[in-house]
Scaffold this active site. Structure first.
Site, PDB file in Angstrom:
ATOM      1  N   SER A 298      10.454 -22.865  34.345  1.00 24.53           N
ATOM      2  CA  SER A 298      10.165 -23.457  32.841  1.00 24.53           C
ATOM      3  C   SER A 298      11.146 -22.773  31.396  1.00 24.53           C
ATOM      4  O   SER A 298      11.327 -22.126  32.249  1.00 24.53           O
ATOM      5  CB  SER A 298       8.836 -24.114  32.038  1.00 24.53           C
ATOM      6  OG  SER A 298       9.371 -24.571  30.683  1.00 24.53           O
ATOM      7  N   ASP A 383      11.160 -34.601  35.973  1.00 28.01           N
ATOM      8  CA  ASP A 383      11.158 -33.520  35.218  1.00 28.01           C
ATOM      9  C   ASP A 383      11.530 -33.967  33.810  1.00 28.01           C
ATOM     10  O   ASP A 383      12.722 -34.248  33.217  1.00 28.01           O
ATOM     11  CB  ASP A 383      11.012 -32.688  35.167  1.00 28.01           C
ATOM     12  CG  ASP A 383      11.386 -31.012  34.699  1.00 28.01           C
ATOM     13  OD1 ASP A 383      10.426 -31.381  33.383  1.00 28.01           O
ATOM     14  OD2 ASP A 383      10.678 -30.092  35.074  1.00 28.01           O
ATOM     15  N   HIS A 412       7.516 -31.666  36.363  1.00 24.97           N
ATOM     16  CA  HIS A 412       7.790 -29.752  35.379  1.00 24.97           C
ATOM     17  C   HIS A 412       6.424 -29.455  36.451  1.00 24.97           C
ATOM     18  O   HIS A 412       5.467 -28.897  35.514  1.00 24.97           O
ATOM     19  CB  HIS A 412       6.773 -30.537  34.108  1.00 24.97           C
ATOM     20  CG  HIS A 412       7.797 -28.930  32.834  1.00 24.97           C
ATOM     21  ND1 HIS A 412       8.742 -28.918  33.612  1.00 24.97           N
ATOM     22  CD2 HIS A 412       6.845 -27.886  32.558  1.00 24.97           C
ATOM     23  CE1 HIS A 412       9.410 -27.627  32.612  1.00 24.97           C
ATOM     24  NE2 HIS A 412       7.993 -27.797  32.165  1.00 24.97           N
TER      25      HIS A 412
END
Length: 434
Positions: A298, A383, A412
Protein backbone atom coordinates in the site's frame (compact mmCIF):
# COMPACT_ATOMS: atom_id res chain seq x y z
CA UNK A 1 -9.44 -9.94 51.11
CA UNK A 2 -9.29 -13.55 49.88
CA UNK A 3 -12.96 -13.34 48.93
CA UNK A 4 -12.41 -10.21 46.83
CA UNK A 5 -9.41 -11.82 45.09
CA UNK A 6 -11.46 -14.94 44.32
CA UNK A 7 -14.32 -12.88 42.88
CA UNK A 8 -11.89 -10.82 40.75
CA UNK A 9 -10.30 -14.00 39.46
CA UNK A 10 -13.68 -15.44 38.51
CA UNK A 11 -14.61 -12.22 36.69
CA UNK A 12 -11.31 -12.27 34.79
CA UNK A 13 -11.78 -15.90 33.73
CA UNK A 14 -15.41 -15.35 32.80
CA UNK A 15 -14.64 -12.23 30.72
CA UNK A 16 -11.93 -14.16 28.86
CA UNK A 17 -14.36 -16.97 28.10
CA UNK A 18 -17.00 -14.52 26.90
CA UNK A 19 -14.46 -12.86 24.62
CA UNK A 20 -13.41 -16.20 23.16
CA UNK A 21 -17.00 -17.35 22.74
CA UNK A 22 -17.85 -14.16 20.81
CA UNK A 23 -14.91 -14.14 18.40
CA UNK A 24 -15.78 -12.83 14.93
CA UNK A 25 -16.91 -15.45 12.42
CA UNK A 26 -14.34 -16.17 9.68
CA UNK A 27 -17.10 -16.32 7.02
CA UNK A 28 -20.49 -14.72 6.52
CA UNK A 29 -23.72 -16.50 7.33
CA UNK A 30 -24.69 -15.63 3.75
CA UNK A 31 -21.94 -15.50 1.11
CA UNK A 32 -21.71 -14.43 -2.52
CA UNK A 33 -19.69 -16.45 -5.03
CA UNK A 34 -19.05 -14.32 -8.13
CA UNK A 35 -17.52 -16.19 -11.08
CA UNK A 36 -16.53 -14.48 -14.35
CA UNK A 37 -16.68 -16.30 -17.67
CA UNK A 38 -12.95 -15.73 -18.18
CA UNK A 39 -10.53 -17.87 -16.18
CA UNK A 40 -8.05 -15.03 -15.67
CA UNK A 41 -10.72 -12.32 -15.24
CA UNK A 42 -9.43 -10.56 -18.38
CA UNK A 43 -11.03 -9.84 -21.78
CA UNK A 44 -10.14 -8.41 -25.19
CA UNK A 45 -11.33 -4.87 -25.79
CA UNK A 46 -15.01 -4.59 -26.69
CA UNK A 47 -15.82 -8.15 -25.60
CA UNK A 48 -18.70 -8.43 -23.16
CA UNK A 49 -18.16 -10.09 -19.80
CA UNK A 50 -20.69 -12.00 -17.75
CA UNK A 51 -20.62 -12.99 -14.10
CA UNK A 52 -22.37 -15.96 -12.55
CA UNK A 53 -23.82 -15.17 -9.13
CA UNK A 54 -24.31 -17.77 -6.45
CA UNK A 55 -25.76 -16.89 -3.03
CA UNK A 56 -24.95 -19.41 -0.32
CA UNK A 57 -26.30 -20.02 3.14
CA UNK A 58 -24.54 -22.74 5.14
CA UNK A 59 -22.67 -23.57 1.91
CA UNK A 60 -25.90 -24.26 -0.03
CA UNK A 61 -27.71 -22.10 -2.64
CA UNK A 62 -30.13 -19.69 -0.98
CA UNK A 63 -33.26 -20.19 -3.08
CA UNK A 64 -35.49 -17.19 -3.59
CA UNK A 65 -32.82 -14.68 -2.61
CA UNK A 66 -33.48 -11.17 -3.93
CA UNK A 67 -30.33 -9.33 -4.97
CA UNK A 68 -29.72 -5.73 -5.95
CA UNK A 69 -26.90 -5.19 -8.42
CA UNK A 70 -25.06 -2.35 -10.12
CA UNK A 71 -22.15 -2.21 -12.51
CA UNK A 72 -20.02 0.29 -14.33
CA UNK A 73 -16.47 1.61 -14.76
CA UNK A 74 -14.09 1.16 -11.86
CA UNK A 75 -14.50 3.81 -9.14
CA UNK A 76 -16.96 5.87 -11.21
CA UNK A 77 -20.77 6.21 -11.23
CA UNK A 78 -22.46 3.01 -12.38
CA UNK A 79 -24.03 2.39 -15.79
CA UNK A 80 -26.91 0.27 -14.61
CA UNK A 81 -28.78 -0.82 -11.50
CA UNK A 82 -31.32 -3.57 -11.08
CA UNK A 83 -32.63 -6.42 -8.99
CA UNK A 84 -33.12 -10.16 -9.49
CA UNK A 85 -34.85 -12.98 -7.68
CA UNK A 86 -32.66 -16.08 -7.64
CA UNK A 87 -35.21 -18.89 -7.80
CA UNK A 88 -32.50 -21.53 -7.48
CA UNK A 89 -29.92 -19.34 -5.75
CA UNK A 90 -28.04 -18.59 -8.98
CA UNK A 91 -28.09 -16.02 -11.81
CA UNK A 92 -25.87 -14.55 -14.53
CA UNK A 93 -25.36 -10.86 -15.34
CA UNK A 94 -23.73 -9.31 -18.41
CA UNK A 95 -21.73 -6.31 -17.18
CA UNK A 96 -20.71 -4.93 -20.58
CA UNK A 97 -17.24 -4.24 -21.95
CA UNK A 98 -14.48 -1.65 -22.24
CA UNK A 99 -13.37 0.01 -25.47
CA UNK A 100 -10.14 1.16 -23.80
CA UNK A 101 -7.79 -0.74 -21.44
CA UNK A 102 -9.26 -0.71 -17.95
CA UNK A 103 -11.64 -2.32 -15.44
CA UNK A 104 -15.35 -2.59 -14.73
CA UNK A 105 -16.93 -3.49 -11.42
CA UNK A 106 -20.07 -5.38 -10.41
CA UNK A 107 -21.46 -4.88 -6.90
CA UNK A 108 -24.26 -6.99 -5.41
CA UNK A 109 -26.15 -7.12 -2.15
CA UNK A 110 -28.95 -9.08 -0.55
CA UNK A 111 -30.89 -8.82 2.70
CA UNK A 112 -31.44 -11.89 4.83
CA UNK A 113 -33.14 -11.83 8.21
CA UNK A 114 -32.73 -8.06 8.37
CA UNK A 115 -28.98 -8.04 7.68
CA UNK A 116 -27.33 -6.76 4.48
CA UNK A 117 -24.72 -8.96 2.75
CA UNK A 118 -22.53 -7.61 -0.04
CA UNK A 119 -20.17 -8.83 -2.73
CA UNK A 120 -18.16 -7.27 -5.57
CA UNK A 121 -15.91 -8.24 -8.44
CA UNK A 122 -13.75 -6.33 -10.94
CA UNK A 123 -12.85 -7.55 -14.41
CA UNK A 124 -10.17 -6.18 -16.74
CA UNK A 125 -9.81 -5.40 -20.43
CA UNK A 126 -6.21 -5.59 -21.70
CA UNK A 127 -4.78 -3.87 -18.58
CA UNK A 128 -1.21 -4.59 -19.70
CA UNK A 129 -1.78 -1.74 -22.19
CA UNK A 130 -2.79 0.83 -19.58
CA UNK A 131 -0.60 3.92 -19.84
CA UNK A 132 -0.22 6.61 -17.18
CA UNK A 133 -2.03 9.93 -17.34
CA UNK A 134 0.37 11.82 -15.06
CA UNK A 135 2.95 14.03 -16.74
CA UNK A 136 6.70 13.66 -16.18
CA UNK A 137 8.31 16.97 -15.16
CA UNK A 138 11.38 17.76 -17.26
CA UNK A 139 13.46 18.30 -14.14
CA UNK A 140 12.03 15.36 -12.16
CA UNK A 141 15.25 13.49 -11.35
CA UNK A 142 17.25 16.72 -11.19
CA UNK A 143 14.93 17.92 -8.45
CA UNK A 144 15.14 14.67 -6.50
CA UNK A 145 18.89 14.26 -6.91
CA UNK A 146 19.35 17.74 -5.46
CA UNK A 147 17.05 16.95 -2.54
CA UNK A 148 18.76 13.64 -1.71
CA UNK A 149 22.18 15.26 -1.90
CA UNK A 150 20.97 17.96 0.47
CA UNK A 151 19.51 15.60 3.06
CA UNK A 152 22.70 13.53 3.06
CA UNK A 153 24.58 16.56 4.34
CA UNK A 154 22.65 16.16 7.59
CA UNK A 155 24.36 13.64 9.91
CA UNK A 156 22.13 10.67 10.67
CA UNK A 157 23.26 10.67 14.30
CA UNK A 158 21.38 7.41 14.94
CA UNK A 159 20.08 6.92 18.47
CA UNK A 160 19.63 3.23 19.35
CA UNK A 161 17.76 1.92 22.37
CA UNK A 162 17.82 -1.81 23.03
CA UNK A 163 14.34 -3.24 23.57
CA UNK A 164 14.66 -6.36 25.66
CA UNK A 165 10.89 -6.88 25.76
CA UNK A 166 10.73 -7.29 21.97
CA UNK A 167 13.96 -9.21 21.48
CA UNK A 168 14.08 -12.99 21.10
CA UNK A 169 16.78 -15.64 21.64
CA UNK A 170 17.69 -15.19 17.94
CA UNK A 171 17.03 -11.50 17.29
CA UNK A 172 18.00 -8.23 18.98
CA UNK A 173 15.46 -5.42 18.60
CA UNK A 174 16.25 -1.71 18.90
CA UNK A 175 14.26 1.49 18.73
CA UNK A 176 16.14 3.79 16.35
CA UNK A 177 15.89 7.52 15.72
CA UNK A 178 17.65 9.01 12.70
CA UNK A 179 17.79 12.65 11.60
CA UNK A 180 16.91 13.62 8.04
CA UNK A 181 16.82 17.43 7.79
CA UNK A 182 18.42 20.60 9.10
CA UNK A 183 15.11 21.53 10.69
CA UNK A 184 15.33 18.63 13.10
CA UNK A 185 13.00 16.28 11.23
CA UNK A 186 13.57 12.70 12.37
CA UNK A 187 12.29 9.22 11.64
CA UNK A 188 11.78 6.44 14.17
CA UNK A 189 11.87 2.74 13.48
CA UNK A 190 12.59 -0.72 14.78
CA UNK A 191 15.88 -2.34 13.89
CA UNK A 192 15.92 -6.14 14.08
CA UNK A 193 19.31 -7.86 13.92
CA UNK A 194 20.12 -11.58 13.92
CA UNK A 195 22.29 -12.36 16.94
CA UNK A 196 24.71 -14.64 15.14
CA UNK A 197 28.09 -13.24 14.15
CA UNK A 198 28.65 -12.49 10.48
CA UNK A 199 27.54 -10.27 7.63
CA UNK A 200 23.89 -9.97 6.56
CA UNK A 201 21.77 -8.51 3.77
CA UNK A 202 19.71 -5.51 4.86
CA UNK A 203 15.99 -4.96 4.30
CA UNK A 204 14.01 -1.75 4.67
CA UNK A 205 10.24 -2.00 5.20
CA UNK A 206 8.35 1.33 4.97
CA UNK A 207 4.87 1.51 6.54
CA UNK A 208 1.32 1.61 5.29
CA UNK A 209 -0.76 4.77 5.53
CA UNK A 210 -1.97 6.48 8.65
CA UNK A 211 -0.69 8.01 11.85
CA UNK A 212 -0.59 5.04 14.12
CA UNK A 213 1.77 2.98 16.21
CA UNK A 214 3.84 0.23 14.64
CA UNK A 215 5.10 -2.93 16.26
CA UNK A 216 8.47 -4.54 15.57
CA UNK A 217 8.45 -7.67 13.43
CA UNK A 218 11.30 -10.14 13.65
CA UNK A 219 10.08 -12.07 10.61
CA UNK A 220 12.81 -10.97 8.21
CA UNK A 221 15.50 -11.10 10.87
CA UNK A 222 14.61 -14.74 11.43
CA UNK A 223 15.05 -15.16 7.67
CA UNK A 224 18.62 -13.88 7.91
CA UNK A 225 18.15 -10.15 7.16
CA UNK A 226 18.91 -7.06 9.19
CA UNK A 227 15.54 -5.31 8.92
CA UNK A 228 14.42 -1.77 9.61
CA UNK A 229 10.70 -0.95 9.88
CA UNK A 230 9.85 2.72 10.22
CA UNK A 231 7.07 5.19 10.79
CA UNK A 232 7.13 8.33 8.64
CA UNK A 233 5.88 11.16 10.85
CA UNK A 234 8.70 11.66 13.34
CA UNK A 235 6.64 10.22 16.19
CA UNK A 236 7.96 7.56 18.53
CA UNK A 237 6.15 4.26 17.93
CA UNK A 238 6.33 3.58 21.66
CA UNK A 239 3.50 6.04 22.29
CA UNK A 240 0.27 4.44 23.44
CA UNK A 241 -2.66 3.94 21.07
CA UNK A 242 -4.78 6.67 22.68
CA UNK A 243 -2.04 9.28 22.20
CA UNK A 244 -1.58 8.24 18.59
CA UNK A 245 -5.31 8.57 18.02
CA UNK A 246 -5.28 12.10 19.45
CA UNK A 247 -2.38 13.06 17.19
CA UNK A 248 -4.07 11.54 14.16
CA UNK A 249 -7.35 13.30 14.86
CA UNK A 250 -5.58 16.63 15.31
CA UNK A 251 -3.34 16.24 12.28
CA UNK A 252 -5.90 15.06 9.76
CA UNK A 253 -5.17 13.80 6.24
CA UNK A 254 -1.46 14.53 5.91
CA UNK A 255 -1.44 13.87 2.15
CA UNK A 256 -3.14 17.25 1.63
CA UNK A 257 -0.56 19.27 3.58
CA UNK A 258 1.07 21.86 1.28
CA UNK A 259 -0.32 20.02 -1.74
CA UNK A 260 0.30 22.99 -4.05
CA UNK A 261 3.96 23.46 -3.12
CA UNK A 262 6.55 21.05 -4.52
CA UNK A 263 9.19 22.14 -2.01
CA UNK A 264 6.99 21.88 1.08
CA UNK A 265 4.63 19.01 0.27
CA UNK A 266 4.32 16.56 3.15
CA UNK A 267 5.68 13.56 1.28
CA UNK A 268 9.00 15.25 0.48
CA UNK A 269 10.45 14.53 3.92
CA UNK A 270 8.78 11.11 3.85
CA UNK A 271 10.57 10.15 0.63
CA UNK A 272 13.87 11.54 1.90
CA UNK A 273 13.41 9.69 5.18
CA UNK A 274 13.18 6.45 3.20
CA UNK A 275 16.40 7.27 1.36
CA UNK A 276 18.17 7.91 4.64
CA UNK A 277 16.73 4.78 6.22
CA UNK A 278 18.55 2.74 3.59
CA UNK A 279 21.70 4.80 4.18
CA UNK A 280 21.44 3.95 7.87
CA UNK A 281 21.15 0.24 7.19
CA UNK A 282 24.14 0.37 4.87
CA UNK A 283 26.20 2.07 7.61
CA UNK A 284 25.86 -0.89 9.98
CA UNK A 285 29.04 -2.94 10.45
CA UNK A 286 27.07 -6.18 10.02
CA UNK A 287 25.86 -5.20 6.51
CA UNK A 288 27.21 -7.61 3.90
CA UNK A 289 28.04 -4.75 1.54
CA UNK A 290 26.07 -6.20 -1.36
CA UNK A 291 22.37 -6.84 -0.76
CA UNK A 292 19.85 -4.07 -0.07
CA UNK A 293 16.16 -4.95 -0.22
CA UNK A 294 13.10 -2.76 0.19
CA UNK A 295 9.57 -4.14 0.54
CA UNK A 296 6.13 -2.99 1.63
CA UNK A 297 2.44 -2.83 0.83
CA UNK A 298 0.00 0.00 0.00
CA UNK A 299 1.72 3.25 1.05
CA UNK A 300 4.65 0.99 1.91
CA UNK A 301 4.52 -0.42 -1.63
CA UNK A 302 4.63 3.10 -3.03
CA UNK A 303 7.55 4.02 -0.77
CA UNK A 304 9.37 0.85 -1.82
CA UNK A 305 9.27 1.97 -5.47
CA UNK A 306 10.24 5.53 -4.54
CA UNK A 307 13.17 4.34 -2.41
CA UNK A 308 14.48 2.01 -5.12
CA UNK A 309 14.36 4.87 -7.63
CA UNK A 310 16.11 7.40 -5.39
CA UNK A 311 18.66 5.27 -3.52
CA UNK A 312 20.93 3.42 -5.90
CA UNK A 313 22.18 1.19 -3.09
CA UNK A 314 18.92 -0.79 -3.39
CA UNK A 315 19.47 -4.05 -5.28
CA UNK A 316 15.88 -5.34 -5.46
CA UNK A 317 12.38 -4.54 -4.26
CA UNK A 318 9.05 -6.23 -3.59
CA UNK A 319 5.96 -4.00 -3.71
CA UNK A 320 2.38 -5.04 -2.94
CA UNK A 321 -0.60 -3.00 -4.21
CA UNK A 322 1.31 0.31 -4.23
CA UNK A 323 -0.54 3.54 -3.45
CA UNK A 324 0.06 7.02 -4.91
CA UNK A 325 0.03 5.71 -8.50
CA UNK A 326 -1.31 7.79 -11.41
CA UNK A 327 -3.17 10.17 -9.15
CA UNK A 328 -4.50 12.14 -12.14
CA UNK A 329 -6.32 9.12 -13.56
CA UNK A 330 -9.62 10.54 -12.27
CA UNK A 331 -9.13 13.66 -14.36
CA UNK A 332 -9.03 11.45 -17.46
CA UNK A 333 -12.16 9.42 -16.77
CA UNK A 334 -10.64 6.44 -14.99
CA UNK A 335 -9.58 5.37 -11.50
CA UNK A 336 -6.59 7.05 -9.89
CA UNK A 337 -4.54 5.78 -6.97
CA UNK A 338 -4.89 6.21 -3.22
CA UNK A 339 -5.50 8.67 -1.61
CA UNK A 340 -7.94 9.51 -4.46
CA UNK A 341 -7.08 13.21 -4.35
CA UNK A 342 -8.75 13.92 -7.70
CA UNK A 343 -11.75 11.60 -7.34
CA UNK A 344 -15.10 13.10 -8.37
CA UNK A 345 -16.03 13.81 -4.75
CA UNK A 346 -12.75 15.68 -4.15
CA UNK A 347 -11.97 17.25 -7.54
CA UNK A 348 -14.13 20.38 -7.11
CA UNK A 349 -11.66 21.40 -4.40
CA UNK A 350 -8.44 19.68 -5.47
CA UNK A 351 -8.54 19.96 -9.28
CA UNK A 352 -6.22 22.94 -9.52
CA UNK A 353 -3.22 23.44 -11.84
CA UNK A 354 -0.82 24.05 -8.96
CA UNK A 355 -1.86 20.78 -7.26
CA UNK A 356 -1.51 18.77 -10.45
CA UNK A 357 1.91 20.29 -11.10
CA UNK A 358 3.13 19.58 -7.56
CA UNK A 359 1.90 15.99 -7.40
CA UNK A 360 3.66 15.08 -10.64
CA UNK A 361 6.87 15.18 -8.56
CA UNK A 362 5.40 12.70 -6.06
CA UNK A 363 3.41 10.32 -8.25
CA UNK A 364 4.81 6.79 -8.05
CA UNK A 365 4.46 6.39 -11.82
CA UNK A 366 7.34 8.81 -12.38
CA UNK A 367 9.53 6.96 -9.90
CA UNK A 368 8.60 3.66 -11.55
CA UNK A 369 10.00 5.02 -14.81
CA UNK A 370 13.34 5.41 -13.02
CA UNK A 371 13.57 1.92 -11.53
CA UNK A 372 16.76 0.12 -12.57
CA UNK A 373 16.74 -3.00 -10.36
CA UNK A 374 14.67 -6.22 -10.41
CA UNK A 375 11.29 -6.06 -8.71
CA UNK A 376 8.48 -8.30 -7.50
CA UNK A 377 5.03 -6.71 -7.82
CA UNK A 378 1.71 -8.14 -6.69
CA UNK A 379 -1.88 -6.95 -6.41
CA UNK A 380 -5.48 -8.03 -6.88
CA UNK A 381 -8.35 -6.74 -9.00
CA UNK A 382 -10.92 -6.35 -6.21
CA UNK A 383 -9.00 -3.51 -4.58
CA UNK A 384 -10.82 -0.19 -4.20
CA UNK A 385 -8.16 1.33 -1.96
CA UNK A 386 -5.42 1.06 -4.57
CA UNK A 387 -7.38 0.36 -7.78
CA UNK A 388 -5.69 -1.99 -10.26
CA UNK A 389 -5.89 0.56 -13.09
CA UNK A 390 -3.60 2.90 -11.12
CA UNK A 391 -1.15 0.10 -10.29
CA UNK A 392 -0.95 -1.09 -13.88
CA UNK A 393 -0.17 2.48 -14.93
CA UNK A 394 2.89 2.40 -12.69
CA UNK A 395 4.11 -1.17 -13.20
CA UNK A 396 3.64 -0.95 -16.99
CA UNK A 397 6.04 2.04 -16.87
CA UNK A 398 8.92 0.14 -15.27
CA UNK A 399 11.66 -0.19 -17.90
CA UNK A 400 13.51 -3.22 -16.47
CA UNK A 401 12.67 -6.89 -15.89
CA UNK A 402 9.96 -7.46 -13.33
CA UNK A 403 8.09 -10.36 -11.77
CA UNK A 404 4.33 -9.75 -11.56
CA UNK A 405 2.04 -11.96 -9.48
CA UNK A 406 -1.67 -11.25 -9.88
CA UNK A 407 -4.26 -12.73 -7.52
CA UNK A 408 -7.49 -11.40 -9.10
CA UNK A 409 -9.78 -12.24 -6.19
CA UNK A 410 -7.87 -10.26 -3.57
CA UNK A 411 -8.70 -6.74 -2.45
CA UNK A 412 -6.41 -4.63 -0.31
CA UNK A 413 -4.79 -7.69 1.21
CA UNK A 414 -2.70 -10.67 0.12
CA UNK A 415 -2.57 -14.39 0.61
CA UNK A 416 0.17 -15.87 2.75
CA UNK A 417 1.16 -17.98 -0.26
CA UNK A 418 1.83 -14.80 -2.24
CA UNK A 419 3.78 -13.34 0.64
CA UNK A 420 5.96 -16.46 0.69
CA UNK A 421 6.47 -16.14 -3.07
CA UNK A 422 7.89 -12.68 -2.48
CA UNK A 423 10.26 -13.96 0.21
CA UNK A 424 11.46 -16.76 -2.06
CA UNK A 425 11.91 -14.27 -4.89
CA UNK A 426 13.91 -11.90 -2.70
CA UNK A 427 16.17 -14.77 -1.68
CA UNK A 428 16.72 -15.65 -5.35
CA UNK A 429 18.00 -12.10 -5.94
CA UNK A 430 20.64 -12.11 -3.22
CA UNK A 431 24.20 -11.79 -4.39
CA UNK A 432 26.58 -14.24 -2.80
CA UNK A 433 29.51 -12.89 -0.83
CA UNK A 434 32.94 -13.51 -2.32
Amino acid sequence: MKGRFFISLLLLIFSGRVSAQNAAAPVGLVDFVLSPDSENWLYPLNQNASVSILVLKYGLPLKGAVIDYEYGPEMFPVDKKGSLTLKQGTAKIDIGSCSKPGFRQLSVKTVYDGKVYRGAIKLGWEPEKIQPTVSMPADFMRFWNKETEGCRKVPLDPELTFLKEYSTPDVDVYLVKIHISQGGKAVYGYLCKPKGAGKYPVLFSPPGAGIKGIAPSVFYAKQGFISFTTEIHGISPLLDAATYKEISNAFGDYWYHHISNRDEYYYKDVYLGCVRSVDFLCSLPEFDGKNVVVTGGSQGGALSIVTAALNKRVTCLAAFYPALCDLTGYLHGRAGGWPHIFSPKNSPVTDRPENIKCLAYYDVVNFAKNISVPGFYSWGYNDNTCPPTSIYAAVNSIPVAKTVVITPITGHWRFEETNQQSVDWIRSQLKKLE
